[in-house]
Design a protein around this motif. Structure first.
Motif, PDB file in Angstrom:
ATOM      1  N   LEU A 339     -23.279  -9.298  -5.618  1.00  0.00           N
ATOM      2  CA  LEU A 339     -23.606  -8.400  -4.503  1.00  0.00           C
ATOM      3  C   LEU A 339     -22.356  -7.924  -3.769  1.00  0.00           C
ATOM      4  N   ALA A 340     -21.300  -8.748  -3.766  1.00  0.00           N
ATOM      5  CA  ALA A 340     -20.035  -8.299  -3.172  1.00  0.00           C
ATOM      6  C   ALA A 340     -19.472  -7.122  -3.963  1.00  0.00           C
ATOM      7  N   ILE A 341     -19.609  -7.172  -5.292  1.00  0.00           N
ATOM      8  CA  ILE A 341     -19.164  -6.058  -6.138  1.00  0.00           C
ATOM      9  C   ILE A 341     -19.983  -4.810  -5.841  1.00  0.00           C
ATOM     10  N   VAL A 342     -21.297  -4.970  -5.656  1.00  0.00           N
ATOM     11  CA  VAL A 342     -22.158  -3.836  -5.309  1.00  0.00           C
ATOM     12  C   VAL A 342     -21.683  -3.193  -4.001  1.00  0.00           C
ATOM     13  N   LYS A 343     -21.424  -4.022  -3.000  1.00  0.00           N
ATOM     14  CA  LYS A 343     -21.006  -3.512  -1.697  1.00  0.00           C
ATOM     15  C   LYS A 343     -19.700  -2.727  -1.801  1.00  0.00           C
ATOM     16  N   HIS A 344     -18.695  -3.302  -2.449  1.00  0.00           N
ATOM     17  CA  HIS A 344     -17.398  -2.635  -2.535  1.00  0.00           C
ATOM     18  C   HIS A 344     -17.466  -1.376  -3.395  1.00  0.00           C
TER      19      HIS A 344
END
Length: 393
Positions: A339-344
């Motif tokens: 989800l951190a990858i999705v956000k960035h």
């Protein structure tokens, strides 16, 4: 003769009175100038221009700790109100400089505004300015301090995440060696080795992806992309995983929208949302994926019927390595980076990602991106695109 003496005496008296009047005028003028200097102190030449140009906070204090100059940064941080410094720590540092004349540098925390519990971390440097004044320079280090904490947490978390699979690989290799004459046990240990190897590969790959996203040129080359095609590829990548749990992946709508960006990064972002929905959905469930266009914004939504997310955790699910349920996340094989990858990825493309959830009923994650104005952008595909906003977290 007597009349002449009278005239001379009168002239002498007049001259004396005139001289006295002049002296009184001079004294009055000097006192007026002194009062003017107190009301409007004269700082050394060039300081006004420097203070006005400062991005950081700059304050000039007179011997009575009155503020005679303040930069816009000092006002915006709430360090100055009227002619007074609002924080006693700043006055304490000014007093130290006046006492021994030595420049002082110290990191302090001050309240952010008159209300609330939030604070600002300032690196303050205080020095003499001429013989009468003191100069305070304050740099807002709040974000830098937060980023340092994030980096420390990241290193600690990645070390912890890698420790388990690495240790497992070592133990399983030793077990395979000891069970060399037992084919059934060798096959079982080899299967476990393969799982731990895949887990290590996932963690390494996602760390590389996240590092790339945090680079200045993460999306250096942008192309005009068909959003429906990106969603379709991400769904296809998850069909085997979904069929293993008898989960239906339902594509609800097609937007026929286009966006500017990096195809592979956007596929990974949508893939992560779908894979996350599968991991937290019960067997035999249904996951809906859809796209929509709203006022120049394109939305990609993934809705599951899973366990849901507590409200207090919704704002943190996009943090690196954050897990709502540690035990369940390890069982599903998640790395805590998806989800951190999705956000960035969303932010690198000028958009954002949002989450809604109800415990026991499921969650919806939505990526929002600016839509490419198809006619103009298609004709100008080679033009330089505006850089998206960047945040760090």
């Amino acid at each position: 003769m007597q009349d002449a003496w009278v005239v001379l005496a009168a002239l002498a008296i007049g001259a004396f009175l005139g001289a006295g009047f002049v002296v009184i005028l001079i004294i009055a003028r000097e006192r007026g100038e002194q009062a003017q200097r107190v009301v409007n102190p004269v700082v050394p030449e060039g300081v006004d221009q420097v203070i006005a140009a400062l991005d950081s906070a700059g304050i000039v204090l007179d011997p009575s700790n009155n503020v005679v100059r303040a930069s816009p940064g000092a006002l915006s941080l709430g360090l100055v109100r009227g002619l007074a410094v609002t924080n006693p720590e700043l006055l304490r540092l000014a007093g130290l400089v006046r006492a021994d004349g030595e420049t002082v540098q110290e990191e302090i925390e001050v309240p952010r505004g008159p209300y609330g519990d939030a604070s600002v971390t300032l690196l303050v440097r205080v020095a003499r300015l001429g013989t009468r004044f003191v100069l305070l320079l304050a740099e807002d280090r709040t974000e830098a301090k937060r980023l340092d904490a994030v980096r420390r947490d990241f290193i600690a978390n990645i070390s912890h995440e890698l420790k388990t699979p690495i240790a497992s690989v070592g133990l399983l290799a030793e077990a395979v060696d000891q069970a060399a004459d037992e084919p059934e046990r060798v096959r079982r240990f080899a299967s476990r080795l393969s799982e731990e190897s895949s887990r290590l590969a996932r963690i390494t790959n996602e760390v590389i992806q996240l590092t790339r996203l945090q680079a200045n040129d993460a999306v250096a080359e942008r192309a005009l992309l068909d959003l429906d095609e990106i969603v379709a590829v991400a769904i296809d990548q998850n069909r085997v995983l979904a069929s293993g749990k008898r989960i239906e992946l339902a594509l609800r709508t097609r937007s026929k929208a286009r966006v500017w960006g990096d195809r592979e990064l956007l596929i990974v972002a949508v893939h992560n949302l779908v894979a996350n929905a599968i991991a937290y959905s019960p067997e035999g469930g249904r996951i809906g994926i859809g796209t929509a266009r709203r006022d120049g914004i394109v939305e990609i939504s993934v809705t599951d019927q899973g366990i849901g997310i507590p409200e207090e955790d919704l704002d943190r699910v996009f943090e690196r390595f954050y897990r709502v349920d540690q035990a369940r996340s390890r069982h599903t094989g998640g790395t805590g980076l998806g989800l951190a990858i999705v956000k960035h990825t969303a932010e690198e493309h000028g958009g954002d990602v949002r989450a809604w959830s109800t415990l026991g009923r499921g969650s919806t994650f939505t990526i929002r991106l600016p839509e490419a104005a198809s006619a103009a952008d298609a004709a100008d595909a080679g033009a330089e695109r505006p850089r998206p906003r960047r945040t760090t977290a």
